[in-house]
Design a protein around this motif. Structure first.
Motif, PDB file in Angstrom:
ATOM      1  N   ASN A 163      44.133   6.625  77.646  1.00 43.29           N
ATOM      2  CA  ASN A 163      43.862   8.036  77.899  1.00 43.29           C
ATOM      3  C   ASN A 163      43.901   8.734  76.550  1.00 43.29           C
ATOM      4  O   ASN A 163      44.932   8.741  75.881  1.00 43.29           O
ATOM      5  CB  ASN A 163      44.910   8.622  78.852  1.00 43.29           C
ATOM      6  CG  ASN A 163      44.592  10.050  79.290  1.00 43.29           C
ATOM      7  OD1 ASN A 163      43.518  10.585  79.024  1.00 43.29           O
ATOM      8  ND2 ASN A 163      45.541  10.661  79.982  1.00 43.29           N
ATOM      9  N   GLN A 164      42.769   9.293  76.122  1.00 40.99           N
ATOM     10  CA  GLN A 164      42.686   9.962  74.825  1.00 40.99           C
ATOM     11  C   GLN A 164      42.879  11.459  75.026  1.00 40.99           C
ATOM     12  O   GLN A 164      42.137  12.103  75.768  1.00 40.99           O
ATOM     13  CB  GLN A 164      41.336   9.686  74.158  1.00 40.99           C
ATOM     14  CG  GLN A 164      41.244  10.259  72.765  1.00 40.99           C
ATOM     15  CD  GLN A 164      39.921   9.999  72.094  1.00 40.99           C
ATOM     16  OE1 GLN A 164      39.281  10.911  71.558  1.00 40.99           O
ATOM     17  NE2 GLN A 164      39.469   8.743  72.097  1.00 40.99           N
ATOM     18  N   VAL A 165      43.892  12.005  74.360  1.00 42.95           N
ATOM     19  CA  VAL A 165      44.242  13.409  74.531  1.00 42.95           C
ATOM     20  C   VAL A 165      44.630  14.005  73.176  1.00 42.95           C
ATOM     21  O   VAL A 165      44.953  13.275  72.239  1.00 42.95           O
ATOM     22  CB  VAL A 165      45.429  13.584  75.510  1.00 42.95           C
ATOM     23  CG1 VAL A 165      45.062  13.096  76.912  1.00 42.95           C
ATOM     24  CG2 VAL A 165      46.669  12.859  74.997  1.00 42.95           C
ATOM     25  N   GLU A 166      44.609  15.326  73.091  1.00 42.99           N
ATOM     26  CA  GLU A 166      45.135  15.976  71.902  1.00 42.99           C
ATOM     27  C   GLU A 166      46.650  15.787  71.864  1.00 42.99           C
ATOM     28  O   GLU A 166      47.349  16.028  72.842  1.00 42.99           O
ATOM     29  CB  GLU A 166      44.798  17.466  71.909  1.00 42.99           C
ATOM     30  CG  GLU A 166      45.331  18.198  70.686  1.00 42.99           C
ATOM     31  CD  GLU A 166      44.994  19.684  70.679  1.00 42.99           C
ATOM     32  OE1 GLU A 166      45.525  20.392  69.794  1.00 42.99           O
ATOM     33  OE2 GLU A 166      44.201  20.143  71.532  1.00 42.99           O
ATOM     34  N   MET A 167      47.156  15.371  70.719  1.00 42.98           N
ATOM     35  CA  MET A 167      48.596  15.192  70.569  1.00 42.98           C
ATOM     36  C   MET A 167      48.970  15.259  69.105  1.00 42.98           C
ATOM     37  O   MET A 167      48.287  14.687  68.242  1.00 42.98           O
ATOM     38  CB  MET A 167      49.043  13.856  71.163  1.00 42.98           C
ATOM     39  CG  MET A 167      50.544  13.661  71.149  1.00 42.98           C
ATOM     40  SD  MET A 167      51.037  12.084  71.900  1.00 42.98           S
ATOM     41  CE  MET A 167      52.760  12.053  71.367  1.00 42.98           C
ATOM     42  N   VAL A 187      48.108   5.589  75.049  1.00 42.22           N
ATOM     43  CA  VAL A 187      47.759   6.954  74.673  1.00 42.22           C
ATOM     44  C   VAL A 187      47.095   6.922  73.295  1.00 42.22           C
ATOM     45  O   VAL A 187      47.620   6.333  72.354  1.00 42.22           O
ATOM     46  CB  VAL A 187      48.994   7.865  74.627  1.00 42.22           C
ATOM     47  CG1 VAL A 187      48.620   9.268  74.160  1.00 42.22           C
ATOM     48  CG2 VAL A 187      49.661   7.924  76.006  1.00 42.22           C
ATOM     49  N   VAL A 188      45.937   7.564  73.210  1.00 42.77           N
ATOM     50  CA  VAL A 188      45.217   7.715  71.949  1.00 42.77           C
ATOM     51  C   VAL A 188      45.193   9.203  71.631  1.00 42.77           C
ATOM     52  O   VAL A 188      44.743  10.018  72.453  1.00 42.77           O
ATOM     53  CB  VAL A 188      43.786   7.159  72.040  1.00 42.77           C
ATOM     54  CG1 VAL A 188      43.025   7.407  70.738  1.00 42.77           C
ATOM     55  CG2 VAL A 188      43.805   5.670  72.377  1.00 42.77           C
ATOM     56  N   ALA A 189      45.676   9.578  70.459  1.00 46.77           N
ATOM     57  CA  ALA A 189      45.776  10.984  70.074  1.00 46.77           C
ATOM     58  C   ALA A 189      44.588  11.407  69.236  1.00 46.77           C
ATOM     59  O   ALA A 189      44.377  10.878  68.138  1.00 46.77           O
ATOM     60  CB  ALA A 189      47.068  11.229  69.307  1.00 46.77           C
ATOM     61  N   TYR A 190      43.802  12.380  69.769  1.00 49.07           N
ATOM     62  CA  TYR A 190      42.812  13.024  68.912  1.00 49.07           C
ATOM     63  C   TYR A 190      43.428  14.307  68.343  1.00 49.07           C
ATOM     64  O   TYR A 190      44.443  14.794  68.814  1.00 49.07           O
ATOM     65  CB  TYR A 190      41.497  13.292  69.635  1.00 49.07           C
ATOM     66  CG  TYR A 190      41.483  14.348  70.717  1.00 49.07           C
ATOM     67  CD1 TYR A 190      41.515  15.705  70.420  1.00 49.07           C
ATOM     68  CD2 TYR A 190      41.372  13.989  72.058  1.00 49.07           C
ATOM     69  CE1 TYR A 190      41.461  16.677  71.416  1.00 49.07           C
ATOM     70  CE2 TYR A 190      41.324  14.945  73.070  1.00 49.07           C
ATOM     71  CZ  TYR A 190      41.367  16.296  72.735  1.00 49.07           C
ATOM     72  OH  TYR A 190      41.318  17.247  73.732  1.00 49.07           O
ATOM     73  N   SER A 191      42.822  14.836  67.294  1.00 47.35           N
ATOM     74  CA  SER A 191      43.375  15.978  66.560  1.00 47.35           C
ATOM     75  C   SER A 191      44.865  15.766  66.256  1.00 47.35           C
ATOM     76  O   SER A 191      45.687  16.655  66.481  1.00 47.35           O
ATOM     77  CB  SER A 191      43.176  17.285  67.347  1.00 47.35           C
ATOM     78  OG  SER A 191      41.813  17.574  67.498  1.00 47.35           O
ATOM     79  N   PRO A 192      45.246  14.590  65.727  1.00 44.14           N
ATOM     80  CA  PRO A 192      46.663  14.324  65.476  1.00 44.14           C
ATOM     81  C   PRO A 192      47.249  15.153  64.337  1.00 44.14           C
ATOM     82  O   PRO A 192      48.468  15.148  64.146  1.00 44.14           O
ATOM     83  CB  PRO A 192      46.678  12.826  65.122  1.00 44.14           C
ATOM     84  CG  PRO A 192      45.334  12.572  64.523  1.00 44.14           C
ATOM     85  CD  PRO A 192      44.395  13.448  65.309  1.00 44.14           C
ATOM     86  N   LEU A 193      46.390  15.876  63.628  1.00 46.64           N
ATOM     87  CA  LEU A 193      46.855  16.784  62.579  1.00 46.64           C
ATOM     88  C   LEU A 193      46.671  18.237  63.016  1.00 46.64           C
ATOM     89  O   LEU A 193      46.800  19.156  62.191  1.00 46.64           O
ATOM     90  CB  LEU A 193      46.093  16.520  61.271  1.00 46.64           C
ATOM     91  CG  LEU A 193      46.066  15.051  60.819  1.00 46.64           C
ATOM     92  CD1 LEU A 193      45.282  14.904  59.525  1.00 46.64           C
ATOM     93  CD2 LEU A 193      47.473  14.505  60.662  1.00 46.64           C
ATOM     94  N   ALA A 194      46.403  18.440  64.305  1.00 52.53           N
ATOM     95  CA  ALA A 194      46.211  19.787  64.871  1.00 52.53           C
ATOM     96  C   ALA A 194      45.192  20.584  64.066  1.00 52.53           C
ATOM     97  O   ALA A 194      45.355  21.775  63.818  1.00 52.53           O
ATOM     98  CB  ALA A 194      47.535  20.539  64.958  1.00 52.53           C
TER      99      ALA A 194
END
Length: 280
Positions: A163-167, A187-194
């Motif tokens: 599940n790829q989510v912003e984190m 869990v796959v984090a997109y935008s991991p640097l916000a």
């Protein structure tokens, strides 16, 4: 951890997914995108993430072709956009994605959002068909809340890999991570640097300064040490290599606790059709 960061073995994996990948969202200049992918792969990355909606699958494919890395070594993921989630559209547009990427199959195909033309039974029936044909190795979802994930797991006969989510430190997604862990979904984090916001947070800044590393490395290491895969976007070689160097950083228990204690909350990707905004 190996000291040779040019060696892809420096990157740990979870469920077969290399835990540090290259994100390509908004990397729409064809030449820049292709060179970013080539640079990342030759730096040691073995995970590349794109999507139909990014309008750069052709450039990503060009980068794959340019790199002195065998296709079999690369974990390649793309996503089906919300306008293309009816059964036949999934089949047609995924084949078009493969053509643009110049590959016979992708390692992971995501439902980009559970929105618009998404119908769990029809959408995942098409994903199952693609899996049976060998055009996709794994099925994933993106931006799914626990309730949407539960439904996907019920209707899809192929295991949901991720599940790829912003984190990131300002959006730790604790409830969602617990739900994924309960169902053995990575869990796959997109935008991991916000989208750069982590660079301005005093806790992250203090840790980065004390360790003589970048704020990006601190955020990426914090995520990795929680078992979360990250796919930071980077276009230039300097940033690509800096993110890769995060694999050498091991945070102390105190540093992790300080980041865990951040109570600021920032969501940088928040469309009206997102499941946390939509009414069903």
């Amino acid at each position: 951890m190996t000291d040779d960061l040019s060696d892809p073995a420096a990157c740990p994996t979870t469920s077969g997914i290399p835990m540090l990948g290259l994100g390509t969202w908004e990397n729409t200049d064809p030449e820049q995108c292709a060179e970013s992918v080539r640079t990342a792969l030759e730096c040691g990355y073995r995970h590349i993430d794109t999507a139909q909606a990014y309008d750069n699958e052709t450039a990503v494919g060009e980068g794959l072709a340019r790199a002195d890395v065998d296709r079999e070594e690369v974990f390649l993921a793309t996503k089906v956009w919300i306008s293309n989630l009816e059964h036949d559209d999934v089949l047609e547009t995924t084949r078009a994605s493969l053509d643009r990427l110049g590959v016979d199959s992708v390692d992971l195909l995501y439902v980009h959002w559970p929105a618009r033309t998404y119908d769990p039974e029809e959408t995942f029936a098409a994903f199952e068909h693609l899996h049976e044909e060998g055009l996709i190795e794994n099925v994933g979802v993106s931006n799914f809340q626990p309730e949407q994930l539960e439904t996907a797991l019920e209707v899809c006969d192929v295991p949901i890999l991720a599940n790829q989510v912003e984190m990131h430190p300002m959006l730790p997604q604790r409830e969602l991570r617990e739900s994924c862990a309960d169902h053995d979904v990575s869990v796959v984090a997109y935008s991991p640097l916000a989208r750069g916001t982590v660079f301005d947070h005093p806790v992250v800044q203090d840790i980065a300064a004390a360790r003589d590393v970048s704020e990006a490395q601190v955020s990426l290491a914090w995520l990795r040490e929680q078992g979360v895969t990250t796919i930071p976007k980077a276009t230039g070689g300097e940033h690509i290599r800096d993110n890769w160097a995060s694999l050498e950083l091991e945070l102390t228990a105190d540093e992790r606790e300080r980041i865990d204690g951040i109570d600021d909350r920032t969501r940088t990707v928040d469309p009206g059709f997102a499941p946390w905004n939509a009414s069903y």
